[in-house]
Structure formats: C-alpha cells, structure tokens
Design an enzyme around this catalytic site. Structure first.
Site, PDB file in Angstrom:
ATOM      1  N   GLY A   1      17.699  25.947  25.178  1.00  0.00           N
ATOM      2  CA  GLY A   1      16.685  25.431  24.278  1.00  0.00           C
ATOM      3  C   GLY A   1      16.456  26.266  23.041  1.00  0.00           C
ATOM      4  N   SER A   2      15.276  26.105  22.485  1.00  0.00           N
ATOM      5  CA  SER A   2      14.905  26.624  21.173  1.00  0.00           C
ATOM      6  C   SER A   2      14.852  28.146  21.095  1.00  0.00           C
ATOM      7  CB  SER A   2      13.529  26.067  20.802  1.00  0.00           C
ATOM      8  OG  SER A   2      13.037  26.677  19.638  1.00  0.00           O
ATOM      9  N   THR A   3      15.148  28.638  19.896  1.00  0.00           N
ATOM     10  CA  THR A   3      15.029  30.074  19.632  1.00  0.00           C
ATOM     11  C   THR A   3      13.587  30.549  19.738  1.00  0.00           C
ATOM     12  OG1 THR A   3      14.886  29.656  17.258  1.00  0.00           O
ATOM     13  CG2 THR A   3      17.065  30.171  18.153  1.00  0.00           C
ATOM     14  N   VAL A   4      12.644  29.632  19.683  1.00  0.00           N
ATOM     15  CA  VAL A   4      11.230  29.994  19.833  1.00  0.00           C
ATOM     16  C   VAL A   4      10.955  30.502  21.250  1.00  0.00           C
ATOM     17  CG1 VAL A   4       8.853  29.108  19.674  1.00  0.00           C
ATOM     18  CG2 VAL A   4      10.564  28.379  18.010  1.00  0.00           C
TER      19      VAL A   4
END
EC number: 4.2.1.182
Length: 132
Positions: free
Chosen positions: A61-64
């Site tokens: 998933g996201s780099t966040v």
C-alpha cells in the site's frame, strides 16, 4: 532458540508474537489511534498490535504507511518490534523513524517457524531473534 537475520532498525524488545501470512497495509489497515487491524478480510482483522512482536511477510500500500507506524508509536499502541520475511521501504522507514526494533531475511521463515503467542525477543542491533 536463536535465529539470525538482517538488521533494519536497532534496539531490543520482547513480546508475544502476532503472526500473519498476509502483508499489512498500515494506511487504512491499522487504526493508528488504537492499534487494531481494521482491514476487512485480513488474517489479523480485529486483533491489536500494541506491545506485540508483529511478524508478517512485508508491507503493502501507500507510502503514508510509514507515518501511520509513527502515529502508532506516538499514540502508545505500536508493536514492540517487527519481523518481516523481506522488508520493503514503507515498513522499514516506519520502523526507523519510530525506533521500533526490526529485522528481516531470517535463516528460517518466521511466518512458518513462529506461532501466535510465542515469546520473541528481537535484537535489531545484532539482527538476531530469540524464541523462548
């Protein structure tokens, strides 16, 4: 029993194992306020990562997700340590900025070797885990 691996983030922590064969997306998959896995259909759905040695193949998933791991730490609900089969940058950065001991690439597959509830010590500095 000791198992050698590769250092991602130094430090030492001990806790009960929480093991998943599923990759984890921290953004949208783990509640940063409570530490509960909220991704529907995930093997750990409804379980809490707080104080555990969280063992999973790697992130997705996201780099966040790195910042979600940091939020978990700031909120006092982060895992004590993490072990991956093969870490990827999102989870590795999250562990590093949060000071969570982390190792990967163990001599044995941790998802198959370690069971939920086993007491695991992660020595991130030495890249070694101990099962007791």
């Amino acid at each position: 029993m000791q198992i050698k691996g590769h250092r991602i983030c130094g430090g030492r922590a001990t806790g009960p194992a929480l093991v998943s064969k599923d990759a984890i997306s921290f953004l949208g998959g783990v509640d940063p306020g409570t530490g509960t896995v909220i991704e529907k259909g995930h093997a750990l759905y409804g379980k809490n990562v707080k104080g555990t040695v969280l063992i999973f193949p790697g992130g997705k998933g996201s780099t966040v997700g790195s910042y979600v791991i940091y939020q978990l730490m700031k909120n006092g609900v982060a895992p004590a340590a993490m072990i991956n089969i093969k870490a990827e940058p999102i989870v590795a950065v999250g562990a590093i900025i949060s000071g969570i001991p982390m190792v990967d690439r163990l001599e044995q597959n941790p998802v198959e070797t370690i069971k939920d509830g086993d007491t695991v010590t992660v020595d991130g500095t030495a890249g070694i885990i101990e099962l007791s």
